[in-house]
Write an enzyme that holds these catalytic residues in place. Structure first.
Site, short mmCIF file in Angstrom:
data_model
loop_
_atom_site.label_atom_id
_atom_site.label_comp_id
_atom_site.label_asym_id
_atom_site.label_seq_id
_atom_site.Cartn_x
_atom_site.Cartn_y
_atom_site.Cartn_z
N ASP A 534 0.85 -1.19 0.00
CA ASP A 534 0.00 0.00 0.00
C ASP A 534 0.89 1.24 0.00
O ASP A 534 2.09 1.17 0.27
CB ASP A 534 -0.94 -0.03 1.21
CG ASP A 534 -0.20 -0.15 2.52
OD1 ASP A 534 0.52 0.80 2.87
OD2 ASP A 534 -0.33 -1.19 3.21
N GLU A 614 21.79 -21.63 -19.09
CA GLU A 614 20.99 -20.71 -18.27
C GLU A 614 21.88 -19.69 -17.56
O GLU A 614 21.50 -18.54 -17.37
CB GLU A 614 20.14 -21.50 -17.27
CG GLU A 614 18.97 -22.21 -17.95
CD GLU A 614 18.22 -23.17 -17.04
OE1 GLU A 614 17.04 -23.42 -17.30
OE2 GLU A 614 18.82 -23.69 -16.06
#
Ligand code: DGJ
Length: 729
Positions: A534, A614
């Site tokens: 928030d 990777e």
């Protein structure tokens, strides 16, 4: 001047670059709300048509005017007991348990600069860039004063609201509810966009039509919660991404909250946002005040896209603070999903070493480094380093990490305690528990009463001792349960609402004091992922771990919903292993990297265990992040698809504000045989400029990319991703 008082009309008008907001003191001293929307001039109160509405009562001083009723008039801060039977902003009970309030205008002041709020987060701005309006209202019978605060930031099209309610009488009063903002809309059909979810699936966008009656969302959990977010958008029913009117409301508060949208008998719509009124019962002794936290309101006349841009700018430039507010965050590796609790010093260094060789810049040591914390059943509260497990002091561990050329970060969960801890054994009364009753446990932990200063002081001191003795550049501050058994014997049993409000203030004071002591610390918020995502938290933490769900495809939805009210720079996002630990899904490394990139970016796996190919991709992703972060954080973010509607693809892009370059990120979702071609159209480019796509060398006009668009590449297999970097010639 952003704030204008017209003495003749008795109107107060707040102007931003594209917006006006108006209120008017009427003949009885009631503060009416007359307008919020695109810029206007003059007194708009002519639009309020008063008629006798049966069963809508009249204030005594309206005398025989049966057309004047609080039940239908649009108001700035409506009160229960005034004859308004809709949901009201304020409900007060006096010392005899008699309820009712009647607020009348007393006066107002206009000041330069933006107000701040005591012990609460608030939007800030340079003095020359903001103005403050304080309107004072008073209930003569209760002797209650309400100050309505308005902050106007013209350039970011923001109007903030907060309220300070003061008991000026000689007897105690109780606030049953005290919302931060209430806005009445005279006419029109509206939808509410809200962002619901659950642990691992936060901020899923949902659009609800507001019909007669009330629609409400909120949290009763003590935190803003995974389940609902304290950011909502009220929109006209026809509004879409790039068209139509919408109004955003973002609460700068991290505790239980409530949002109510109500359509009344006259088809008017009221939107309220503030602290959760259930079990609030906040008593005010004589001369005591309650501060209703701030709501940042933004209006857009051009759909959700513009609204999001305005919120991104506001939160990034006027809510977030600190040395990392605008700078690139270190690319991190976090050991949580790599080890969980099963690590020692050697294992950590091994993970860090491999990561540093691939270009990762910071090692974050997650849960399990302290006390007896070898599982999530014990140790919380004991903030001393488990040197046996760490195979050395925190100073030694941090020095080893620093020697690899990496910064070092630590996880904490200050608000919690396990019953199996030295802290709980010494201070069982510091945890929320009802005397004589067994508490509700969650993750086998209890919540410390952060409304008490001595509790906050103790936890802060013990964590500072660790930080003072090691080179810690970053803290991940977690919070892993909802609050229950809200009772604190030490305070003579105030109401649940009062304790929970003061708890939130305690959490804020903890973070403020931590940041004051270590001003260069990067604080990342977390609550089991995004359970406390928030604008209040973003005042202390420029980034928040967006979700515990690290599955790239689930993250498409979570990050899409989050983007409506929060900037990309606030989103904590990492590449994790496959099969994904939360969903079991296997998505290739490239896709995981592209989905993690719009955020703070990092890794959450043991890079020793990935393939050589990777590892090369990690190096490339690290380079790409460094190359693109200014676009990702400072550019304008555009949602090119609706993640909740489009099951074929997810496409978003970032365009530099000066139109000089753009980055488009594409993820293909479903895979089908002989599928129709999918397209997307760019946004935010200069129509007449020519852009070169860097990989293919192909050139396009901005107008072409924005109107004709580009076909999505046909790639075999599910969940493939690619990105396109356009540079203006
Ligand atoms: C919940 C967080 O969201 C995770 O990332 C991790 O830090 C765990 N808590 C640790 O307990």
């Amino acid at each position: 001047m952003a704030i204008l008082w017209n003495e003749q009309d008795k109107t107060l008008t707040l102007h931003t670059k594209h917006t006006s907001y108006q209120m008017k003191v009427d003949k009885l001293g009631i503060l009416l709300h007359t307008y919020y929307g695109s810029s206007i001039q003059g007194d708009t109160s002519y639009a309020i048509v008063c008629q006798d509405r049966g069963f809508s009562g009249n204030p005594y001083d309206a005398e025989n005017d049966r057309t004047y009723s609080m039940d239908v008039l649009p108001q700035e801060y409506p009160c229960h007991g005034s004859g308004d039977y809709r949901t009201t902003a304020l409900s007060v009970t006096d010392h005899n348990n008699v309820s009712g309030c009647d607020l009348r205008y007393v006066g107002h002041t206009i000041q330069s600069g933006k107000y701040s709020l005591p012990n609460l987060p608030a939007v800030y701005a340079e003095e020359k860039n903001a103005q403050t309006l304080i309107v004072t209202l008073r209930d003569a019978w209760l002797n209650l004063q309400v100050e309505l605060y308005y902050g106007v930031l013209e350039d970011t099209d923001t109007i903030t609201r907060a309220a300070v309610i003061k008991n000026c009488g000689e007897q105690t009063v109780t606030l049953n509810s005290a919302y931060s903002s209430s806005v009445d809309f005279l006419n029109g059909k509206y939808d509410l966009l809200h962002f619901h979810g659950r642990h691992g699936a936060e901020r899923t966008k949902e659009r609800t039509h507001i019909d007669h009656g009330m629609f409400s969302i909120g949290s009763r959990r003590g935190t803003s919660s995974h389940q609902h977010n304290p950011f909502v958008i009220l929109s006209r029913s026809e509004t879409v991404e790039q068209f139509g009117e919408c109004w955003g409301f973002s609460l700068l508060y991290s505790g239980s909250f409530s949002c109510v949208a109500e359509q009344d008998q006259m088809n008017q719509t009221r939107l309220l946002l503030g602290v959760q009124p259930e079990r609030f019962n906040y008593t005010l002794c004589p001369q005591e005040s309650f501060v209703a936290p701030e709501v940042a309101m933004i209006y857009s006349e051009q759909g959700f896209e513009t609204l999001s841009h305005r919120y991104h700018e506001l939160i990034r430039s006027h809510v977030c603070r600190g040395s990392y507010q605008f700078s690139r965050r270190p690319i991190l590796i976090n050991n949580w999903e790599a080890t969980y609790f099963d690590f020692d010093g050697e294992k950590l260094i091994k993970i860090a070493k491999q990561a540093s060789e691939l270009g990762v810049e910071m090692m974050v040591l997650d849960d399990g480094w302290f006390g007896s914390r070898n599982s999530d059943n014990s140790g919380l509260g004991d903030w001393w380093v488990n040197e046996e497990k760490m195979q050395g002091s925190m100073k030694e561990v941090s020095e080893k990490i620093n020697a690899l050329g990496m910064k070092f970060g630590l996880w904490i969960e200050p608000e919690m305690v396990n019953e199996d801890s030295d802290l709980y054994r010494a201070h069982p009364d510091w945890a929320f528990t009802i005397p004589g009753k067994k508490p509700v446990r969650s993750r086998n932990q209890l919540v410390l009463d952060f409304s008490r200063k001595e509790v906050v002081d103790h936890i802060l001191d013990s964590i500072c001792k660790v930080l003072d003795n090691a080179n810690v550049a970053y803290i991940k501050m977690d919070m892993n349960r909802s609050i229950n058994d809200v009772c604190t014997a030490a305070q003579g049993m105030p109401s649940e609402g009062k304790i929970l409000y003061q708890y939130v203030l305690g959490v804020y004071s903890f973070m403020e004091r931590l940041l004051q002591r270590y001003p260069d610390l990067l604080l990342e918020g977390c609550s089991g992922g995004g359970g406390r995502f928030d604008a209040g938290m973003l005042y202390y933490c420029p980034q928040i771990w967006c979700s515990d769900n690290t599955d790239a495809i689930a993250r498409l939805h979570i990050q899409y919903g989050t983007s409506f009210g929060y900037p990309i720079s606030a989103v904590g996002s990492h590449v994790s292993t496959v099969p994904n630990h939360q969903t079991g899904r296997v998505v290739d490394f490239n896709t995981r990297g592209i989905v993690a990139m719009p955020g703070s970016f990092g890794y959450e796996l043991d890079l020793n265990l990935i393939s050589a190919e990777e590892k090369e991709q990690v190096k490339q992703q690290v380079e790409n992040y460094k190359k693109y972060w200014h676009l990702l954080h400072n550019g304008r973010y555009y949602r090119l698809t609706d993640c909740e509607q489009d099951s074929e693809k997810a496409v978003w892009m970032f365009a530099a504000k000066d139109g000089s370059e753009a980055l488009v990120q594409v993820v293909t979702c479903n895979t089908n045989c002989n599928s129709p071609i999918e397209y997307f159209r760019c946004r935010g480019l200069q129509p007449d400029a020519v852009y070169c796509e860097q990989e293919s060398g192909k050139e396009y006009y901005g107008s072409t990319l924005m109107n004709v668009g580009l076909p999505v590449r046909t790639i075999s297999g599910e969940y493939k991703a690619y990105q396109l970097h356009f540079v203006r010639k």
